[in-house]
Design a protein around this motif. Structure first.
Motif, PDB file in Angstrom:
ATOM      1  N   TYR A   1       3.737   1.516  -5.535  1.00 49.44           N
ATOM      2  CA  TYR A   1       5.165   1.281  -5.745  1.00 49.44           C
ATOM      3  C   TYR A   1       5.387  -0.202  -6.013  1.00 49.44           C
ATOM      4  O   TYR A   1       4.896  -1.053  -5.272  1.00 49.44           O
ATOM      5  CB  TYR A   1       5.956   1.706  -4.502  1.00 49.44           C
ATOM      6  N   ARG A   2       6.137  -0.487  -7.097  1.00 52.20           N
ATOM      7  CA  ARG A   2       6.398  -1.875  -7.471  1.00 52.20           C
ATOM      8  C   ARG A   2       7.722  -1.961  -8.232  1.00 52.20           C
ATOM      9  O   ARG A   2       7.948  -1.215  -9.179  1.00 52.20           O
ATOM     10  CB  ARG A   2       5.274  -2.417  -8.356  1.00 52.20           C
ATOM     11  N   ALA A   3       8.572  -2.846  -7.782  1.00 50.50           N
ATOM     12  CA  ALA A   3       9.833  -3.133  -8.489  1.00 50.50           C
ATOM     13  C   ALA A   3      10.628  -1.871  -8.801  1.00 50.50           C
ATOM     14  O   ALA A   3      11.113  -1.682  -9.917  1.00 50.50           O
ATOM     15  CB  ALA A   3       9.535  -3.906  -9.771  1.00 50.50           C
ATOM     16  N   GLY A   4      10.726  -0.998  -7.810  1.00 54.12           N
ATOM     17  CA  GLY A   4      11.553   0.188  -7.972  1.00 54.12           C
ATOM     18  C   GLY A   4      10.905   1.330  -8.717  1.00 54.12           C
ATOM     19  O   GLY A   4      11.574   2.312  -9.024  1.00 54.12           O
ATOM     20  N   LYS A   5       9.607   1.230  -9.024  1.00 55.12           N
ATOM     21  CA  LYS A   5       8.927   2.282  -9.778  1.00 55.12           C
ATOM     22  C   LYS A   5       7.620   2.662  -9.095  1.00 55.12           C
ATOM     23  O   LYS A   5       6.934   1.829  -8.514  1.00 55.12           O
ATOM     24  CB  LYS A   5       8.649   1.833 -11.209  1.00 55.12           C
ATOM     25  N   PHE A   6       7.261   3.942  -9.219  1.00 53.65           N
ATOM     26  CA  PHE A   6       5.978   4.433  -8.726  1.00 53.65           C
ATOM     27  C   PHE A   6       4.962   4.364  -9.868  1.00 53.65           C
ATOM     28  O   PHE A   6       5.310   4.496 -11.032  1.00 53.65           O
ATOM     29  CB  PHE A   6       6.105   5.872  -8.229  1.00 53.65           C
ATOM     30  N   TYR A   7       3.690   4.179  -9.515  1.00 54.62           N
ATOM     31  CA  TYR A   7       2.656   4.076 -10.541  1.00 54.62           C
ATOM     32  C   TYR A   7       1.302   4.472  -9.966  1.00 54.62           C
ATOM     33  O   TYR A   7       1.145   4.638  -8.747  1.00 54.62           O
ATOM     34  CB  TYR A   7       2.587   2.639 -11.081  1.00 54.62           C
TER      35      TYR A   7
ATOM     36  N   LEU B   1       8.445   6.985   1.789  1.00 52.77           N
ATOM     37  CA  LEU B   1       7.973   5.853   2.581  1.00 52.77           C
ATOM     38  C   LEU B   1       7.879   4.546   1.791  1.00 52.77           C
ATOM     39  O   LEU B   1       8.335   3.494   2.258  1.00 52.77           O
ATOM     40  CB  LEU B   1       6.591   6.169   3.168  1.00 52.77           C
ATOM     41  N   LEU B   2       7.284   4.610   0.615  1.00 53.38           N
ATOM     42  CA  LEU B   2       6.921   3.370  -0.064  1.00 53.38           C
ATOM     43  C   LEU B   2       8.099   2.443  -0.360  1.00 53.38           C
ATOM     44  O   LEU B   2       7.999   1.231  -0.114  1.00 53.38           O
ATOM     45  CB  LEU B   2       6.135   3.680  -1.342  1.00 53.38           C
ATOM     46  N   PRO B   3       9.231   2.932  -0.862  1.00 54.70           N
ATOM     47  CA  PRO B   3      10.359   2.013  -1.094  1.00 54.70           C
ATOM     48  C   PRO B   3      10.856   1.367   0.196  1.00 54.70           C
ATOM     49  O   PRO B   3      11.236   0.193   0.198  1.00 54.70           O
ATOM     50  CB  PRO B   3      11.430   2.921  -1.715  1.00 54.70           C
ATOM     51  N   ARG B   4      10.848   2.117   1.304  1.00 51.62           N
ATOM     52  CA  ARG B   4      11.296   1.560   2.579  1.00 51.62           C
ATOM     53  C   ARG B   4      10.354   0.481   3.070  1.00 51.62           C
ATOM     54  O   ARG B   4      10.770  -0.561   3.589  1.00 51.62           O
ATOM     55  CB  ARG B   4      11.419   2.667   3.629  1.00 51.62           C
ATOM     56  N   ILE B   5       9.047   0.729   2.896  1.00 45.04           N
ATOM     57  CA  ILE B   5       8.065  -0.256   3.330  1.00 45.04           C
ATOM     58  C   ILE B   5       8.184  -1.529   2.486  1.00 45.04           C
ATOM     59  O   ILE B   5       8.088  -2.655   2.999  1.00 45.04           O
ATOM     60  CB  ILE B   5       6.646   0.330   3.226  1.00 45.04           C
TER      61      ILE B   5
END
Length: 261
Positions: free
Chosen positions: A48-54, A18-22
């Motif tokens: 999720y930020r700039a293509g990375k999960f954290y 979900l997060l990258p799509r959102i």
């Protein structure tokens, strides 16, 4: 444009879908899923930020442009500094449906891994745990526990009393273990404990404590036999470790109890 929802999967897998799509739809610099309530350490909270999960709990947010969107089941979607217009209602329904489907699927999967009588993990969950431990390549111990003379209890007092003895045994064995240890019902009157990052000496100490206990229900008292196996000395696979611990349990039964039932 939001993509079709993924097939049923675990919560973590669904959130990572979900997060990258959102982020793409809203243009938000940060997207966070917070389960249960905002500002709390939800079990599956992911950022999720700039293509990375954290891990969002490692940061403090003081920037403007924060939007909390409430989802079903008390969950929240947090967006920071959006750069594109979006339909909040559509986003809410989309995320809620995905998380609800994943939660239902995960619940079914968890139930399939639980022994109904004792509430302990079952044999399938045990082998999954053992596979995880083997992959870690750290020493651990496996304890195979069997109730002595259990068949006689069922024959004499009936299966309902036998069920009570099994539930009591699960409680007693669990009380001897650490919170981090894993205990499963293997089948019948057999239980298996997995002691992570434990030496053979410490494993034998735990085994001795279990041997010394008695499972008491009303006027019935049941002793136990225990077999110990250690990874990697006694085996490199779950099957080998279970087999070695089981064999040593029968040796313990013959040596110390003289009971074969």
């Amino acid at each position: 444009m939001l993509l079709p929802l993924p097939p049923l999967a675990g919560l973590q897998e669904t959130i990572r879908f979900l997060l990258p799509r959102i982020a793409e739809v809203t243009g938000a610099e940060d997207v966070i899923i917070c389960l249960n309530a905002p500002n709390t350490a939800g079990r599956y909270t992911v950022g999720y930020r700039a293509g990375k999960f954290y891990d969002p709990h490692a940061f403090q947010y003081t920037r403007s442009g924060l939007v909390f969107i409430p989802l079903k089941m008390g969950d929240w979607l947090a967006l920071y500094e959006m750069k594109k217009p979006f339909d909040q209602r559509v986003l809410e329904q989309y995320c809620s449906q995905a998380l609800e489907n994943a939660a239902k699927y995960e619940s079914v999967q968890q139930q399939a891994m639980v022994d109904v009588l004792t509430g302990l993990p079952n044999r399938a969950a045990l082998y999954r745990k053992l596979q995880e431990e083997v992959k870690r390549l750290c020493r651990f111990c496996v304890l195979f526990v069997d109730l002595n003379g259990f068949k006689q209890i069922n024959d004499t007092y009936g299966h309902l009393m036998g069920d009570d003895v099994l539930k009591k045994a699960a409680e007693e064995i669990r009380s001897v273990l650490r919170a981090s240890d894993f205990l499963a019902r293997y089948g019948g009157d057999e239980f298996v404990a997995v002691l992570s990052e434990t030496t053979s000496e410490k494993g034998e100490l735990v085994a001795s404590r279990i041997r010394s206990m008695a499972v008491k229900v009303e006027d019935i008292s049941v002793s136990v036999s225990v077999g110990l196996a250690v990874y990697p000395e006694d085996g490199l696979t779950p099957k080998d470790l279970i087999g070695r611990a089981d064999g040593r349990m029968y040796m313990d039964k013959e040596k110390n109890r003289g009971v074969t039932g």
